[in-house]
Design a protein around this motif. Structure first.
Motif, mmCIF file in Angstrom:
data_model
loop_
_atom_site.group_PDB
_atom_site.id
_atom_site.type_symbol
_atom_site.label_atom_id
_atom_site.label_comp_id
_atom_site.label_asym_id
_atom_site.label_seq_id
_atom_site.Cartn_x
_atom_site.Cartn_y
_atom_site.Cartn_z
ATOM 1 N N ALA A 298 5.846 19.380 40.995
ATOM 2 C CA ALA A 298 6.851 18.424 41.471
ATOM 3 C C ALA A 298 7.382 18.788 42.842
ATOM 4 O O ALA A 298 8.542 18.508 43.154
ATOM 5 C CB ALA A 298 7.995 18.341 40.456
ATOM 6 N N HIS A 408 4.042 9.775 38.850
ATOM 7 C CA HIS A 408 5.169 8.992 38.366
ATOM 8 C C HIS A 408 4.757 7.575 38.007
ATOM 9 O O HIS A 408 5.550 6.844 37.400
ATOM 10 C CB HIS A 408 6.300 8.970 39.406
ATOM 11 C CG HIS A 408 5.833 8.653 40.789
ATOM 12 N ND1 HIS A 408 5.525 9.613 41.711
ATOM 13 C CD2 HIS A 408 5.610 7.466 41.393
ATOM 14 C CE1 HIS A 408 5.145 9.030 42.844
ATOM 15 N NE2 HIS A 408 5.184 7.735 42.678
ATOM 16 N N LYS A 411 4.882 6.672 34.152
ATOM 17 C CA LYS A 411 6.212 6.935 33.620
ATOM 18 C C LYS A 411 6.547 6.125 32.379
ATOM 19 O O LYS A 411 7.588 6.350 31.776
ATOM 20 C CB LYS A 411 7.259 6.654 34.703
ATOM 21 C CG LYS A 411 7.231 5.221 35.232
ATOM 22 C CD LYS A 411 8.136 5.077 36.434
ATOM 23 C CE LYS A 411 8.065 3.661 37.020
ATOM 24 N NZ LYS A 411 8.874 3.533 38.242
ATOM 25 N N PRO A 436 9.380 13.276 40.347
ATOM 26 C CA PRO A 436 9.026 13.142 38.928
ATOM 27 C C PRO A 436 10.067 12.392 38.109
ATOM 28 O O PRO A 436 9.731 11.761 37.119
ATOM 29 C CB PRO A 436 8.893 14.595 38.459
ATOM 30 C CG PRO A 436 9.756 15.366 39.392
ATOM 31 C CD PRO A 436 9.672 14.665 40.713
ATOM 32 N N LEU A 437 11.339 12.485 38.494
ATOM 33 C CA LEU A 437 12.385 11.784 37.766
ATOM 34 C C LEU A 437 12.990 10.762 38.705
ATOM 35 O O LEU A 437 13.671 11.118 39.673
ATOM 36 C CB LEU A 437 13.449 12.774 37.275
ATOM 37 C CG LEU A 437 14.343 12.295 36.126
ATOM 38 C CD1 LEU A 437 14.899 13.485 35.364
ATOM 39 C CD2 LEU A 437 15.481 11.427 36.624
ATOM 40 N N LEU A 441 15.929 9.726 32.235
ATOM 41 C CA LEU A 441 15.255 10.849 31.582
ATOM 42 C C LEU A 441 14.112 10.389 30.682
ATOM 43 O O LEU A 441 13.258 11.195 30.325
ATOM 44 C CB LEU A 441 16.275 11.654 30.767
ATOM 45 C CG LEU A 441 17.239 12.510 31.585
ATOM 46 C CD1 LEU A 441 18.276 13.165 30.682
ATOM 47 C CD2 LEU A 441 16.483 13.579 32.352
ATOM 48 N N GLU A 443 11.695 8.456 31.547
ATOM 49 C CA GLU A 443 10.482 8.568 32.347
ATOM 50 C C GLU A 443 10.005 10.024 32.399
ATOM 51 O O GLU A 443 8.810 10.288 32.341
ATOM 52 C CB GLU A 443 10.743 8.040 33.756
ATOM 53 C CG GLU A 443 11.053 6.553 33.793
ATOM 54 C CD GLU A 443 11.321 6.076 35.201
ATOM 55 O OE1 GLU A 443 11.290 6.919 36.121
ATOM 56 O OE2 GLU A 443 11.553 4.864 35.386
ATOM 57 N N PHE A 444 10.949 10.956 32.489
ATOM 58 C CA PHE A 444 10.554 12.361 32.481
ATOM 59 C C PHE A 444 9.953 12.751 31.135
ATOM 60 O O PHE A 444 8.980 13.507 31.078
ATOM 61 C CB PHE A 444 11.768 13.249 32.782
ATOM 62 C CG PHE A 444 11.477 14.713 32.613
ATOM 63 C CD1 PHE A 444 10.714 15.393 33.549
ATOM 64 C CD2 PHE A 444 11.948 15.400 31.513
ATOM 65 C CE1 PHE A 444 10.433 16.741 33.386
ATOM 66 C CE2 PHE A 444 11.676 16.745 31.342
ATOM 67 C CZ PHE A 444 10.910 17.416 32.280
ATOM 68 N N MET A 497 11.650 23.148 30.711
ATOM 69 C CA MET A 497 10.926 22.451 31.771
ATOM 70 C C MET A 497 10.345 23.433 32.789
ATOM 71 O O MET A 497 9.244 23.233 33.297
ATOM 72 C CB MET A 497 11.876 21.481 32.461
ATOM 73 C CG MET A 497 11.295 20.708 33.617
ATOM 74 S SD MET A 497 12.592 19.836 34.504
ATOM 75 C CE MET A 497 13.487 21.223 35.191
ATOM 76 N N ARG A 503 9.040 23.027 40.927
ATOM 77 C CA ARG A 503 9.723 22.157 41.881
ATOM 78 C C ARG A 503 10.204 22.985 43.061
ATOM 79 O O ARG A 503 10.965 23.938 42.897
ATOM 80 C CB ARG A 503 10.918 21.487 41.194
ATOM 81 C CG ARG A 503 11.840 20.703 42.122
ATOM 82 C CD ARG A 503 11.228 19.400 42.563
ATOM 83 N NE ARG A 503 12.180 18.537 43.241
ATOM 84 C CZ ARG A 503 11.879 17.356 43.756
ATOM 85 N NH1 ARG A 503 10.661 16.888 43.646
ATOM 86 N NH2 ARG A 503 12.792 16.614 44.359
ATOM 87 N N ALA A 750 18.527 12.839 39.094
ATOM 88 C CA ALA A 750 17.290 13.593 39.328
ATOM 89 C C ALA A 750 17.600 14.979 39.889
ATOM 90 O O ALA A 750 17.020 15.978 39.473
ATOM 91 C CB ALA A 750 16.381 12.821 40.283
ATOM 92 N N MET A 754 16.251 18.126 37.920
ATOM 93 C CA MET A 754 15.088 18.755 38.534
ATOM 94 C C MET A 754 15.465 19.912 39.446
ATOM 95 O O MET A 754 14.821 20.954 39.451
ATOM 96 C CB MET A 754 14.296 17.716 39.336
ATOM 97 C CG MET A 754 13.752 16.586 38.487
ATOM 98 S SD MET A 754 12.708 17.143 37.130
ATOM 99 C CE MET A 754 11.464 18.057 38.019
#
Length: 916
Positions: A298, A408, A411, A436-437, A441, A443-444, A497, A503, A750, A754
């Motif tokens: 990410a 993404h 998602k 990514p987000l 949440l 979608e994550f 995570m 990230r 996000a 993240m």
């Protein structure tokens, strides 16, 4: 009717003859009648034979004599003795040099070059191979020992001959010794010691001699090692070697060797990229403490996710930590947006060249069977849309790892591309995404479950235990108990995570990239825009649309057009639902066909035009203009044409095979050939490197912050040499500003999850629902909501106010409507307002990093109010010893400063931030 009795014919074997006799065949056997007295067995020692017909057979070459006491002298047969005859010598043909190998068993071995059948004139070879001929049966194998062709040969080929086997062509390169073939040396990566001088030397061994420089690129040849001793492919002790982590395997039957990234790539990796390659390797090899072999890279845009991925794939395709086993990955697939297919192919060629790896591009003209049924291609690059159409063909091929670029896009669980990838049952999956987000949440969760199925259980459990508490704790009206629960769940989710998500932010590129300045320009709408905007939202149709989010989207689109340019509301030929709604509203507002629509009025467009003209006249810089709508790009293109500015354009109608050529041309030519690059954020806003430009203008905003962030990162990338300016253009007080505020809300969530930043929902639910209100009095509604007391002269806001400990749930401000002034407790109202703005300010991490500038408070260029202790000329007063220095200029961008000096009323407010 009389019928003769049927007598079956006698079946007699033909006489045995000597096949070695070189004499011509004899005439037909003569038959003579025999008397009844001679029907008994002859006493001539079996030299004659007699059948049931009374006829004696006379053997050829026999002498017949008559016996006594018979009217007819029966013949007596005397056989001549056999004459021994030797086999004649075989017909000799002109033969080439005989193989220097043991052919007593009819076995021959050759080093060959092979290829698939090609009809073109200039043919190329696909690779090296080995040809084994055993008793006329030929088998063609590649260097990995796989059979790729079989057949029969009528004669033993010589060097230079070309034979066909199983749809393949093979050219005899040299003779291979039987001992080398039996030892498997042609299939070994390292050949070990050279053969004796008396034996035949293969081409690979000949090139390995120190007296001959191999015509190969560095990184292609492998250092010769003892095949009996386990060793790494590359020296792990070499300077700068990137050595991967060893697996924890205790089996006695397995020997572990070091996996070292090929120096041809590792020497180009920056420290954060080396860390990324090691992270990806450990995740896909199952060396991290979680169930699964998937990962999410990410990193923010510009950190080199593509290069890190290529380094990982090249390592897995060639090495294995377990000695004497094949590579970890034999087939790899990269799925990406269609606009990035050629970019991936160019990156593979840039870092590895065409000599080391064959990359298959699955476009409309290619045959997927070339990838699934052959060993030539190890990597396939395919677009998301193309993948859905060929997923059934890919089920016949084992794909060992899948890389999803701009992941993404996967998602949602119902995404067809994600379903196509899941159908391939590939255990190793890597998602590349700078954002990514994006929205929530959920979608994550979908992305995490995609790379590591089941790691977060099911969505209903995740939503109840993680998503709801975390989101609730981010709201300004959240209680202390809600915050504590949300922070605890966020910490637990973050800990899990971090095991499979890496990230890094763009701050680590400080040493590698030039500085960047982000500028948010709040442009005042024109009088025509305000009148049209107000007329639309006052119609009964528009008011009905505001009641439901499904119908409100059409109204939002209509208002966004007003913010971009009133000319976008001109009637069009097509009659879809959006056009019908627009026509109905304009008809009720009594503006259809009026000068409001026919004109080309836009506050943003006027500011942009002035900035571009100033840039063109005073600099040699190039620009990128980004919009979410092709109709808006049409307006921008007309404006460029009216000024005579040459430009290039990339949108959804641009063919995929021409997009990279446009990018390359823009980066190569000067501003006189191509001053501007018009870019659709939906078609080319991700992955492209437009480093030829140093300024980018985002003309309109999208609801999804990731879309805008991706588009704004196109110019600040590796290879950029100039100071970069990114301008986000917003219409003050209109729907543009509401969308920007909603982006801040999503980005706060996000960042909180993240990047582990303290952030959250920046505005209350009531404020976010107030999308359609037109604020004509404000200079910046976003700054008003902050409750910031920065002075609006370019100074950074003060430090965050410490959060107050509250035992009870915070009560929101209660607005009671009309109240007599005598009964209002002003101190209580001020305290409630202070608490509300304080909590919003604590969560405004993104906007508090910007300098807040009100152009009305900026002194004219060349003039400023003298600070205390200074004379009007800026000289220090002799009467004061300690004098504060004059503040740094409010606006450092000379181009923007020029525009503000000429028309200070065009821009109502500015957010600016210098980074890197």
């Amino acid at each position: 009717m009389y019928r003769k009795k049927f007598i079956p014919p006698l079946l007699k074997k033909p006489p045995t003859t000597d096949i070695t006799n070189s004499e011509p065949p004899q005439k037909k056997i003569k038959l003579e009648p025999q008397s009844s007295s001679q029907k008994s067995a002859d006493s001539d020692g079996g030299r004659s034979s007699q059948g049931s017909t009374g006829v004696r057979r006379v053997l050829p070459g026999s002498r017949i004599t008559a016996g006594p006491g018979s009217r007819f002298n029966p013949p007596t047969i005397i056989r001549k003795p056999l004459i021994p005859v030797a086999n004649p010598p075989a017909a000799t043909e002109k033969e080439g040099p005989k193989p220097a190998t043991d052919n007593s068993e009819g076995r021959y071995y050759f080093n060959v070059l092979w290829r698939k059948f090609q009809a073109r004139k200039h043919k190329t070879w696909d690779g090296d191979g080995v040809l084994a001929i055993v008793n006329g049966n030929a088998t063609l194998q590649d260097v990995n020992g796989r059979d790729i062709g079989t057949g029969r040969v009528s004669k033993i080929p010589a060097e230079g001959d070309i034979i066909s086997l199983g749809g393949k062509e093979a050219e005899i390169d040299s003779v291979l010794a039987k001992s080398d073939f039996m030892a498997g040396k042609p299939f070994l990566k390292s050949k070990g010691k050279q053969l004796d001088t008396e034996s035949t030397i293969s081409p690979a061994e000949f090139y390995a001699k120190s007296t001959f420089k191999p015509p190969l690129l560095s990184g292609t040849t492998v250092t010769k090692i003892n095949p009996q001793k386990p060793a790494a492919r590359f020296d792990p002790n070499a300077e700068g070697a990137l050595v991967m982590k060893r697996p924890d395997i205790s089996s006695k039957n397995k020997t572990i060797v070091d996996v070292v990234v090929d120096p041809i790539i590792s020497r180009h990796l920056r420290p954060h990229q080396r860390e990324g390659v090691a992270f990806l390797y450990e995740t896909v090899m199952g060396m991290r403490p979680y169930e699964g072999r998937g990962a999410i890279l990410a990193d923010e845009m510009g950190l080199g996710k593509t290069l890190q991925t290529i380094a990982l794939l090249w390592t897995l395709l060639k090495q294995n930590p377990i000695h004497n086993q094949g590579p970890v990955v034999k087939k790899a697939m990269i799925v990406c947006p269609v606009s990035l297919v050629n970019n991936w192919r160019r990156e593979f060629k840039k870092w590895l060249g065409n000599e080391r790896i064959h990359v298959f591009v699955a476009d409309a003209k290619s045959n997927v069977r070339d990838f699934t049924h052959g060993p030539v291609y190890n990597v396939m690059i395919v677009g998301y849309e193309r993948l859905r159409s060929i997923q059934d063909k890919l089920k016949h091929c084992q794909v060992d790892i899948i890389i999803a670029d701009e992941g993404h896009r996967l998602k949602t669980a119902e995404n067809k591309s994600a379903q196509a990838i899941r159908s391939l049952a590939t255990p190793r999956r890597v998602v590349l995404s700078g954002t990514p987000l994006q929205n929530d949440l959920r979608e994550f969760f979908v992305m995490a479950d995609f790379v590591n199925p089941g790691i977060l259980e099911n969505y209903s459990t995740f939503k109840k235990q993680f998503e709801n508490p975390i989101v609730k704790s981010q709201q300004p009206e959240a209680s202390k108990a809600d915050k504590d629960l949300g922070n605890a769940r966020k910490a637990s989710l973050t800990d899990l995570m971090n095991k499979f998500v890496l990230r890094r932010t763009a701050k680590i590129l400080t040493k590698y990239l030039p500085p960047k300045t982000d500028v948010v320009l709040f442009c005042r709408p024109t009088k025509q825009q305000l009148e049209l905007y107000q007329a639309i939202i006052n119609t009964t149709i528009a008011k009905r649309q505001m009641g439901s989010m499904d119908t409100a989207l059409q109204l939002i689109t209509l208002l966004k057009k007003v913010c971009n340019s009133t000319s976008l509301l001109k009637p069009k030929g097509k009659q879809d639902d959006e056009t019908k709604l627009s026509n109905s509203i304009l008809e009720e507002a009594k503006v259809a066909g009026s000068a409001l629509v026919s004109g080309n009025s836009s506050g943003k467009l006027k500011v942009l035009e002035k900035l571009l003209v100033t840039l063109k006249e005073t600099t040699q810089e190039k620009v990128v203009l980004v919009s979410n709508y092709t109709s808006t790009l049409d307006i921008l293109e007309k404006m460029l044409n009216s000024k005579g500015f040459h430009h290039l354009r990339l949108d959804g109608k641009t063919p995929a095979n021409k997009r990279q050529d446009l990018v390359d041309k823009f980066n190569r030519v000067n501003s006189d050939v191509a001053f501007a690059f018009l870019l659709s954020s939906k078609s080319g806003g991700a992955g492209l490197n437009l480093i030829g430009a140093s300024r980018l203008f985002l003309f309109d905003s999208d609801w999804n912050p990731a879309t805008d962030l991706q588009a704004m990162a196109r110019v600040h990338r590796d290879g950029q040499k100039s100071h970069v300016y990114i301008y986000r253009m917003i219409t003050t007080g209109c729907i543009d500003e509401k969308i920007y505020q909603r982006q801040i809300t999503k980005q706060g969530l996000a960042d909180s999850v993240m990047d582990q930043k303290a952030g959250g929902s920046n505005f209350t639910s009531a404020e976010l629902k107030d999308l359609f209100r037109l604020d004509t009095e404000t200079t910046c509604n976003t700054h008003d909501l902050l409750g910031c007391e920065c002075g609006e002269i370019g100074e950074l806001p003060g430090e965050d106010i410490e959060e107050e400990e509250e035992e009870e749930k915070d009560e929101p401000i209660q607005m009671t409507g009309w109240t007599r002034a005598s009964v209002v407790d002003m101190d209580k109202q001020e305290e409630a307002y202070r608490k509300a703005t304080s909590k919003a300010r604590q969560r405004m991490k993104a906007l508090l990093e910007f300098s807040h500038i009100n152009p009305d408070k900026i002194p004219k260029s060349g003039t400023h109010d003298p600070s205390p202790g200074q004379s009007p000329r800026g000289e220090e007063d002799d009467n004061e010893e300690d004098v504060e220095e004059e503040p740094i200029p409010i606006v450092e961008d000379e181009i923007l400063k020029t525009v503000l000096d000429e028309n200070p009323k065009a821009i109502s407010f500015i957010f600016t931030k210098n980074s890197l």
